[in-house]
Design a protein around this motif. Structure first.
Motif, PDB file in Angstrom:
ATOM      1  N   THR A  65       6.139   2.875  -2.976  1.00 49.86           N
ATOM      2  CA  THR A  65       5.321   2.518  -4.137  1.00 49.86           C
ATOM      3  C   THR A  65       3.945   2.088  -3.651  1.00 49.86           C
ATOM      4  O   THR A  65       3.833   1.231  -2.770  1.00 49.86           O
ATOM      5  N   TYR A  66       2.906   2.677  -4.241  1.00 53.63           N
ATOM      6  CA  TYR A  66       1.533   2.442  -3.801  1.00 53.63           C
ATOM      7  C   TYR A  66       0.691   1.868  -4.938  1.00 53.63           C
ATOM      8  O   TYR A  66       0.915   2.169  -6.114  1.00 53.63           O
ATOM      9  N   VAL A  67      -0.285   1.046  -4.554  1.00 55.56           N
ATOM     10  CA  VAL A  67      -1.246   0.542  -5.528  1.00 55.56           C
ATOM     11  C   VAL A  67      -2.167   1.689  -5.914  1.00 55.56           C
ATOM     12  O   VAL A  67      -2.741   2.357  -5.054  1.00 55.56           O
ATOM     13  N   LYS A  68      -2.288   1.904  -7.204  1.00 58.23           N
ATOM     14  CA  LYS A  68      -3.148   2.974  -7.698  1.00 58.23           C
ATOM     15  C   LYS A  68      -4.474   2.409  -8.190  1.00 58.23           C
ATOM     16  O   LYS A  68      -5.533   2.698  -7.652  1.00 58.23           O
ATOM     17  N   SER A  69      -4.420   1.555  -9.224  1.00 56.79           N
ATOM     18  CA  SER A  69      -5.646   0.964  -9.763  1.00 56.79           C
ATOM     19  C   SER A  69      -5.285  -0.151 -10.726  1.00 56.79           C
ATOM     20  O   SER A  69      -4.268  -0.084 -11.411  1.00 56.79           O
TER      21      SER A  69
END
Length: 236
Positions: A73-77
């Motif tokens: 899971t990645y930080v998008k915005s």
């Protein structure tokens, strides 16, 4: 006989989602950065993995996170997102923390000298003890026009007054102005407060407006600088 509309606390998964956004905005994780594994994050937050997955799914739907199969899971915005505690500026000295509140008193009163007076209308005054991740950090006194609601009791108020305004009064706060200084804690401080009457504290006076430039709320907050701080972040 009118029934009291008891405020319901936010579901745990939504509380966790709010906390994660506060941590992202505080710089714990940056755009493009991968979050810890679900198992590690659930253990850190003391929640079940299933609850955490609901939180992550909510933030993915809001465009805050991106979940990549087999990768993580990645930080998008967080640009353009409006969270429930978006305008709550206090953070623990060791991290943002999740805001909650204990209602101490709800009463009708006339505005005090130096406050907005809403054309002399009787106001509702709400006094609360504020917590961040269950740590008591501040005392808060909130004023809003009594003309907005005829009857009010503590069980009707949840942790977020802005959410109460939206759901019960159809009032949406769009901007705030804070003035920060130092002051002594008020004479109504409870024994459970980190600040006792006369203690020096950080002090915030806030005015909150609607999109129609209508003053909706005036508040005073006394916070303990030993355990929390006022944080405001700007980005372009």
């Amino acid at each position: 006989m009118n029934s009291v509309n008891h405020a319901q606390p936010l579901p745990v998964y939504q509380q966790i989602a709010e906390l994660l956004v506060r941590q992202i905005k505080a710089g714990y994780w940056h755009a493009g950065e991968r979050l810890p594994t679900e198992a590690a994050l659930a253990q850190t937050l003391s929640v079940a993995v299933g609850t955490l997955r609901k939180s992550l799914a909510l933030l993915e739907k809001q465009g805050v996170l991106e979940r990549i199969q087999g990768s993580g899971t990645y930080v998008k915005s967080v640009q353009g997102t409006q969270q429930i505690y978006e305008l709550f500026r206090l953070e623990l000295t060791n991290g943002p923390g999740l805001p909650t509140a204990q209602i101490l008193d709800v009463a009708q009163a006339r505005p005090e000298p130096g406050m907005p007076n809403w054309d002399g209308a009787v106001c509702w005054r709400v006094r609360r003890l504020r917590f961040l991740s269950q740590v008591p950090v501040a005392l808060e006194e909130i004023w809003f026009p009594g003309t907005r609601i005829a009857n009010l009791s503590a069980p009707e108020l949840g942790d977020s007054m802005y959410l109460f305004y939206q759901q019960r009064l159809n009032v949406w706060i769009s901007r705030v102005e804070d003035q920060i200084s130092a002051a002594t804690a008020p004479d109504w401080a409870p024994a459970t407060s980190p600040l006792q009457t006369g203690d020096w504290a950080g002090y915030i006076e806030r005015q909150s407006w609607t999109a129609n430039n209508e003053l909706a709320e005036f508040s005073k907050t006394w916070f303990d600088p030993k355990v929390c701080r006022y944080s405001s972040r700007l980005s372009q």
